[in-house]
Design a protein around this motif. Structure first.
Motif, PDB file in Angstrom:
ATOM      1  N   LEU A  33      41.022  28.064  43.735  1.00 36.77           N
ATOM      2  CA  LEU A  33      39.918  27.384  43.071  1.00 36.77           C
ATOM      3  C   LEU A  33      40.178  25.879  43.108  1.00 36.77           C
ATOM      4  O   LEU A  33      41.208  25.406  42.619  1.00 36.77           O
ATOM      5  CB  LEU A  33      39.791  27.856  41.623  1.00 36.77           C
ATOM      6  N   LEU A  34      39.247  25.136  43.702  1.00 32.13           N
ATOM      7  CA  LEU A  34      39.346  23.690  43.805  1.00 32.13           C
ATOM      8  C   LEU A  34      38.317  23.069  42.871  1.00 32.13           C
ATOM      9  O   LEU A  34      37.139  23.437  42.920  1.00 32.13           O
ATOM     10  CB  LEU A  34      39.079  23.223  45.241  1.00 32.13           C
ATOM     11  N   ALA A  35      38.745  22.140  42.034  1.00 35.96           N
ATOM     12  CA  ALA A  35      37.845  21.517  41.065  1.00 35.96           C
ATOM     13  C   ALA A  35      37.988  19.996  41.144  1.00 35.96           C
ATOM     14  O   ALA A  35      39.086  19.469  40.961  1.00 35.96           O
ATOM     15  CB  ALA A  35      38.152  22.009  39.651  1.00 35.96           C
ATOM     16  N   LEU A  74      36.910  26.982  29.414  1.00 39.12           N
ATOM     17  CA  LEU A  74      36.344  28.028  30.258  1.00 39.12           C
ATOM     18  C   LEU A  74      37.037  28.066  31.615  1.00 39.12           C
ATOM     19  O   LEU A  74      37.329  29.148  32.147  1.00 39.12           O
ATOM     20  CB  LEU A  74      34.847  27.778  30.435  1.00 39.12           C
ATOM     21  N   LEU A  75      37.309  26.902  32.172  1.00 44.08           N
ATOM     22  CA  LEU A  75      37.977  26.819  33.466  1.00 44.08           C
ATOM     23  C   LEU A  75      39.324  27.529  33.445  1.00 44.08           C
ATOM     24  O   LEU A  75      39.643  28.339  34.324  1.00 44.08           O
ATOM     25  CB  LEU A  75      38.151  25.349  33.853  1.00 44.08           C
ATOM     26  N   PHE A  76      40.114  27.259  32.414  1.00 38.59           N
ATOM     27  CA  PHE A  76      41.437  27.879  32.332  1.00 38.59           C
ATOM     28  C   PHE A  76      41.344  29.363  31.967  1.00 38.59           C
ATOM     29  O   PHE A  76      42.142  30.172  32.446  1.00 38.59           O
ATOM     30  CB  PHE A  76      42.326  27.117  31.349  1.00 38.59           C
ATOM     31  N   ASP A  77      40.363  29.720  31.154  1.00 42.13           N
ATOM     32  CA  ASP A  77      40.173  31.135  30.825  1.00 42.13           C
ATOM     33  C   ASP A  77      39.824  31.942  32.072  1.00 42.13           C
ATOM     34  O   ASP A  77      40.367  33.027  32.303  1.00 42.13           O
ATOM     35  CB  ASP A  77      39.061  31.304  29.781  1.00 42.13           C
ATOM     36  N   ALA A 121      27.900  26.394  37.784  1.00 43.14           N
ATOM     37  CA  ALA A 121      28.711  26.035  38.949  1.00 43.14           C
ATOM     38  C   ALA A 121      30.061  26.747  38.919  1.00 43.14           C
ATOM     39  O   ALA A 121      30.564  27.190  39.962  1.00 43.14           O
ATOM     40  CB  ALA A 121      28.903  24.519  38.999  1.00 43.14           C
ATOM     41  N   LEU A 122      30.657  26.863  37.735  1.00 45.78           N
ATOM     42  CA  LEU A 122      31.918  27.596  37.597  1.00 45.78           C
ATOM     43  C   LEU A 122      31.725  29.066  37.942  1.00 45.78           C
ATOM     44  O   LEU A 122      32.544  29.664  38.661  1.00 45.78           O
ATOM     45  CB  LEU A 122      32.451  27.470  36.170  1.00 45.78           C
TER      46      LEU A 122
END
Length: 238
Positions: A172-174, A192-195, A160-161
């Motif tokens: 990017l909306l999470a 991973l999200l922040f990377d 999904a990411l």
């Protein structure tokens, strides 16, 4: 990607007196009240608050997934409240990536096909090549031919990411990206999200209940009863 006249110093998202009212079985329900908020380009913004405070609704309004019923919502200098559904869908396709708590992968498509779908819809000539590269970037190159039901929750969220970022979105909306995962997978997705955010330079806006995720945001907006309650910054917390 759509062209825009927004400059780096302008807010990438701007809400002015935005409100949201939905019709329930007993009549109109006020979800958001008079929200005025600017989000800076490149900022990481956390949205926190108790259940029912309006966090996810605010995120959906920011992305045009819910139309504000009052006030204005602008993104990249364009008024989302003036767009119809087709225009909003095109705008999101070209400028936004969205990650949901429940993954929302297409069950009849493989991991690779799920990731390639936004590029195919945009008419990208090398959709599957870029999708494969994005799948490699989240460590799942070996899962390209697997369907969602054949993957763990952590793997599905990685897909999904990858799908959210394959179009190189500006925003990017999470929504609770680690909410359905155990601690180990949640930590991995958080890193991973922040990377990926750093790699692509996206502005990240995230709903979370996780204090460790909120602590990594540049600014945290606290909501209560559909209203902005308070704001804290990472600098102040430190």
């Amino acid at each position: 990607m759509q062209s825009s006249t927004i400059s780096h110093s302008d807010p990438i998202l701007n809400l002015q007196h935005a409100s949201l009212s939905l019709v329930g079985n007993t009549g109109p329900v006020e979800i958001l009240h008079d929200i005025s908020l600017e989000v800076r380009t490149g900022e990481t913004l956390g949205l926190i608050g108790p259940s029912g405070s309006g966090k996810s609704s605010l995120l959906m309004v920011m992305g045009g997934l819910e139309q504000a019923t009052g006030g204005t919502v602008s993104a990249l200098g364009q008024d989302l409240t003036a767009m119809d559904e087709d225009a909003l869908a095109r705008f999101r396709r070209d400028n936004m990536g969205v990650v949901f708590q429940s993954f929302h992968l297409i069950p009849t498509m493989t991991a690779l096909e799920n990731i390639a779908t936004p590029l195919e819809l945009a008419g990208h000539k090398h959709a599957f090549e870029r999708a494969q590269a994005e799948l490699e970037a989240v460590g799942l190159g070996h899962r390209a031919g697997h369907f969602p039901a054949q993957m763990s929750g952590g793997e599905q969220q990685r897909v999904a990411l990858a799908r959210a970022l394959v179009t190189r979105p500006r925003i990017l909306l999470a929504d609770e990206p680690t909410g359905n995962l155990d601690a180990t997978n949640g930590d991995a997705i958080m890193e991973l999200l922040f990377d990926l955010r750093d790699r692509y330079g996206a502005t990240l806006i995230m709903v979370t209940h996780a204090p460790e995720l909120a602590a990594r945001c540049d600014r945290v907006i606290h909501l209560r009863d559909g209203r902005l309650d308070q704001t804290t910054t990472r600098e102040a917390a430190e």
